[in-house]
Design a protein around this motif. Structure first.
Motif, mmCIF file in Angstrom:
data_model
loop_
_atom_site.group_PDB
_atom_site.id
_atom_site.type_symbol
_atom_site.label_atom_id
_atom_site.label_comp_id
_atom_site.label_asym_id
_atom_site.label_seq_id
_atom_site.Cartn_x
_atom_site.Cartn_y
_atom_site.Cartn_z
ATOM 1 N N ILE A 120 -0.589 0.706 -5.002
ATOM 2 C CA ILE A 120 -1.119 1.493 -3.894
ATOM 3 C C ILE A 120 -0.058 1.546 -2.801
ATOM 4 C CG2 ILE A 120 -2.907 1.662 -2.137
ATOM 5 C CD1 ILE A 120 -4.753 0.194 -4.095
ATOM 6 N N VAL A 121 0.273 2.744 -2.383
ATOM 7 C CA VAL A 121 1.317 2.959 -1.386
ATOM 8 C C VAL A 121 0.674 3.474 -0.108
ATOM 9 C CG1 VAL A 121 3.346 4.342 -0.866
ATOM 10 C CG2 VAL A 121 3.014 3.485 -3.157
ATOM 11 N N GLU A 122 1.150 2.997 1.021
ATOM 12 C CA GLU A 122 0.640 3.477 2.303
ATOM 13 C C GLU A 122 1.781 3.519 3.310
ATOM 14 O OE1 GLU A 122 -2.471 1.878 5.532
ATOM 15 O OE2 GLU A 122 -3.269 2.108 3.510
ATOM 16 N N CYS A 123 1.879 4.606 4.047
ATOM 17 C CA CYS A 123 2.904 4.778 5.067
ATOM 18 C C CYS A 123 2.627 3.834 6.243
ATOM 19 C CB CYS A 123 2.909 6.221 5.543
ATOM 20 S SG CYS A 123 4.044 6.547 6.903
ATOM 21 N N VAL A 124 3.664 3.178 6.737
ATOM 22 C CA VAL A 124 3.484 2.271 7.871
ATOM 23 C C VAL A 124 3.327 3.034 9.183
ATOM 24 C CG1 VAL A 124 4.681 0.334 6.792
ATOM 25 C CG2 VAL A 124 5.977 1.981 8.136
ATOM 26 N N HIS A 125 3.752 4.286 9.223
ATOM 27 C CA HIS A 125 3.683 5.078 10.457
ATOM 28 C C HIS A 125 2.329 5.765 10.635
ATOM 29 C CE1 HIS A 125 7.916 4.399 10.868
ATOM 30 N NE2 HIS A 125 8.174 5.007 9.731
ATOM 31 N N CYS A 126 1.865 6.439 9.558
ATOM 32 C CA CYS A 126 0.662 7.253 9.719
ATOM 33 C C CYS A 126 -0.469 6.901 8.760
ATOM 34 C CB CYS A 126 1.019 8.738 9.560
ATOM 35 S SG CYS A 126 1.657 9.143 7.926
ATOM 36 N N GLY A 127 -0.237 6.016 7.810
ATOM 37 C CA GLY A 127 -1.287 5.618 6.884
ATOM 38 C C GLY A 127 -1.440 6.523 5.681
#
Length: 103
Positions: A90-97
């Motif tokens: 599962i990947v999630e952006c640290v800036h915008c989610g």
């Protein structure tokens, strides 16, 4: 802009008759969406300009493509195609989610 998605099965009879119409409607829909977003000020104008470029149709935010904001000087992890990631990761952006806006 990506073409209409097809499966590996051959298209049904008569597909070649309706394919140009579907592509034209897809283009009109995208243009209307861009115009609506600009008029209602829903999205940044620079982001909308990126949406018009191939490969950036689903871009979630401009920070995800700025190399200076990442640890390794590349794009954000959400820009990596899901087919290139490990299965089940599962990947999630640290800036915008964002969980994947590359398609």
């Amino acid at each position: 802009m990506p073409k209409v998605r097809r499966s590996r099965k051959p298209p049904p009879e008569g597909w070649e008759l309706i394919e140009p119409t579907l592509e034209e409607l897809d283009q009109k829909m995208r243009e209307e969406l861009y115009d609506y977003c600009l008029k209602e000020k829903i999205a940044d104008q620079n982001l909308i300009a990126k949406w018009r470029k191939q490969g950036y149709e689903n871009l979630c935010c401009l920070r995800c493509i700025q190399a200076r904001d990442t640890n390794f000087g590349t794009n954000c992890v959400c820009r990596v195609p899901k087919s290139k990631l490990e299965e089940g990761k599962i990947v999630e952006c640290v800036h915008c989610g964002c969980r994947g806006c590359s398609g």
